[in-house]
Motif scaffolding. Structure first.
Motif, short mmCIF file in Angstrom:
data_model
loop_
_atom_site.label_atom_id
_atom_site.label_comp_id
_atom_site.label_asym_id
_atom_site.label_seq_id
_atom_site.Cartn_x
_atom_site.Cartn_y
_atom_site.Cartn_z
N MET A 1 0.81 -1.20 0.00
CA MET A 1 0.00 0.00 0.00
C MET A 1 0.85 1.26 0.00
O MET A 1 0.38 2.31 -0.42
CB MET A 1 -0.94 0.00 1.19
N GLU A 2 2.06 1.13 0.48
CA GLU A 2 2.94 2.31 0.48
C GLU A 2 3.15 2.83 -0.94
O GLU A 2 3.20 4.04 -1.17
CB GLU A 2 4.28 1.96 1.12
N THR A 3 3.22 1.91 -1.89
CA THR A 3 3.39 2.31 -3.29
C THR A 3 2.18 3.09 -3.79
O THR A 3 2.33 4.06 -4.54
CB THR A 3 3.61 1.07 -4.18
N ILE A 4 0.98 2.68 -3.37
CA ILE A 4 -0.24 3.40 -3.75
C ILE A 4 -0.16 4.84 -3.27
O ILE A 4 -0.50 5.78 -3.99
CB ILE A 4 -1.49 2.70 -3.19
N ILE A 5 0.31 5.02 -2.05
CA ILE A 5 0.44 6.38 -1.50
C ILE A 5 1.50 7.16 -2.26
O ILE A 5 1.28 8.31 -2.64
CB ILE A 5 0.76 6.33 0.01
N GLN A 6 2.66 6.55 -2.49
CA GLN A 6 3.74 7.24 -3.19
C GLN A 6 3.31 7.69 -4.58
O GLN A 6 3.77 8.72 -5.07
CB GLN A 6 4.97 6.35 -3.31
N ASP A 7 2.45 6.92 -5.21
CA ASP A 7 1.98 7.25 -6.56
C ASP A 7 0.81 8.22 -6.58
O ASP A 7 0.39 8.67 -7.64
CB ASP A 7 1.59 5.97 -7.31
N SER A 8 0.28 8.56 -5.41
CA SER A 8 -0.92 9.40 -5.34
C SER A 8 -0.59 10.88 -5.54
O SER A 8 0.52 11.34 -5.24
CB SER A 8 -1.63 9.21 -4.00
N ASP A 9 -1.57 11.61 -6.00
CA ASP A 9 -1.42 13.05 -6.19
C ASP A 9 -1.17 13.76 -4.87
O ASP A 9 -0.36 14.69 -4.81
CB ASP A 9 -2.67 13.63 -6.86
N ILE A 10 -1.86 13.33 -3.82
CA ILE A 10 -1.69 14.01 -2.52
C ILE A 10 -0.25 13.86 -2.01
O ILE A 10 0.34 14.81 -1.51
CB ILE A 10 -2.71 13.54 -1.47
N TYR A 11 0.33 12.68 -2.17
CA TYR A 11 1.72 12.50 -1.73
C TYR A 11 2.65 13.34 -2.59
O TYR A 11 3.55 14.00 -2.07
CB TYR A 11 2.12 11.03 -1.79
N GLN A 12 2.44 13.33 -3.89
CA GLN A 12 3.30 14.11 -4.79
C GLN A 12 3.23 15.59 -4.45
O GLN A 12 4.25 16.29 -4.46
CB GLN A 12 2.90 13.87 -6.25
N GLU A 13 2.04 16.07 -4.12
CA GLU A 13 1.87 17.48 -3.75
C GLU A 13 2.61 17.80 -2.45
O GLU A 13 3.31 18.80 -2.35
CB GLU A 13 0.38 17.78 -3.59
N ILE A 14 2.46 16.93 -1.46
CA ILE A 14 3.10 17.16 -0.15
C ILE A 14 4.61 17.04 -0.25
O ILE A 14 5.35 17.84 0.33
CB ILE A 14 2.54 16.18 0.90
N ALA A 15 5.09 16.05 -0.99
CA ALA A 15 6.53 15.75 -1.03
C ALA A 15 7.30 16.59 -2.04
O ALA A 15 8.53 16.60 -2.00
CB ALA A 15 6.72 14.26 -1.33
N SER A 16 6.60 17.29 -2.90
CA SER A 16 7.26 18.06 -3.95
C SER A 16 8.28 19.04 -3.35
O SER A 16 7.95 19.88 -2.51
CB SER A 16 6.22 18.83 -4.75
N GLY A 17 9.53 18.89 -3.79
CA GLY A 17 10.59 19.79 -3.35
C GLY A 17 11.11 19.53 -1.95
O GLY A 17 11.89 20.32 -1.43
N ARG A 18 10.67 18.45 -1.33
CA ARG A 18 11.11 18.14 0.04
C ARG A 18 11.83 16.79 0.03
O ARG A 18 11.48 15.91 -0.72
CB ARG A 18 9.91 18.03 0.97
N ASP A 19 12.81 16.66 0.91
CA ASP A 19 13.49 15.37 1.03
C ASP A 19 13.29 14.75 2.41
O ASP A 19 13.91 13.74 2.74
CB ASP A 19 14.98 15.50 0.72
N ASP A 20 12.40 15.35 3.22
CA ASP A 20 12.20 14.85 4.59
C ASP A 20 10.86 14.15 4.77
O ASP A 20 10.47 13.82 5.89
CB ASP A 20 12.31 16.01 5.59
N VAL A 21 10.14 13.87 3.67
CA VAL A 21 8.81 13.27 3.77
C VAL A 21 8.92 11.75 3.79
O VAL A 21 9.62 11.15 2.98
CB VAL A 21 7.92 13.75 2.60
#
Length: 76
Positions: free
Chosen positions: A1-21
């Motif tokens: 399920m972690e892969t589903i989250i990593q591929d989601s728009d919400i994760y991409q939006e939150i993690a964009s430009g960050r390396d601490d997520v």
């Protein structure tokens, strides 16, 4: 399920430009929903950025209504 989250728009939006997520499993399943946290983990300081639940590839994010009750919003 972690892969589903990593591929989601919400994760991409939150993690964009960050390396601490990071994605943390909440190790909780209820009525078929698996619960997960998206957190920032910077120098040992952890902050919850989103609380999600997943069932049948559907992702919902927890928010709150006016009475401060849980409100789950479909995000994918």
């Amino acid at each position: 399920m972690e892969t589903i989250i990593q591929d989601s728009d919400i994760y991409q939006e939150i993690a964009s430009g960050r390396d601490d997520v990071e994605i943390w499993d909440d190790n909780h399943i209820e009525d078929g929903w698996a619960y997960w946290n998206i957190v920032s983990n910077s120098s040992g300081v952890v902050r919850k950025l989103a609380y999600l639940r997943i069932k049948n590839n559907q992702i919902q994010k927890r928010t709150y209504d006016e009475e401060d009750d849980d409100l789950w919003v479909l995000v994918q």
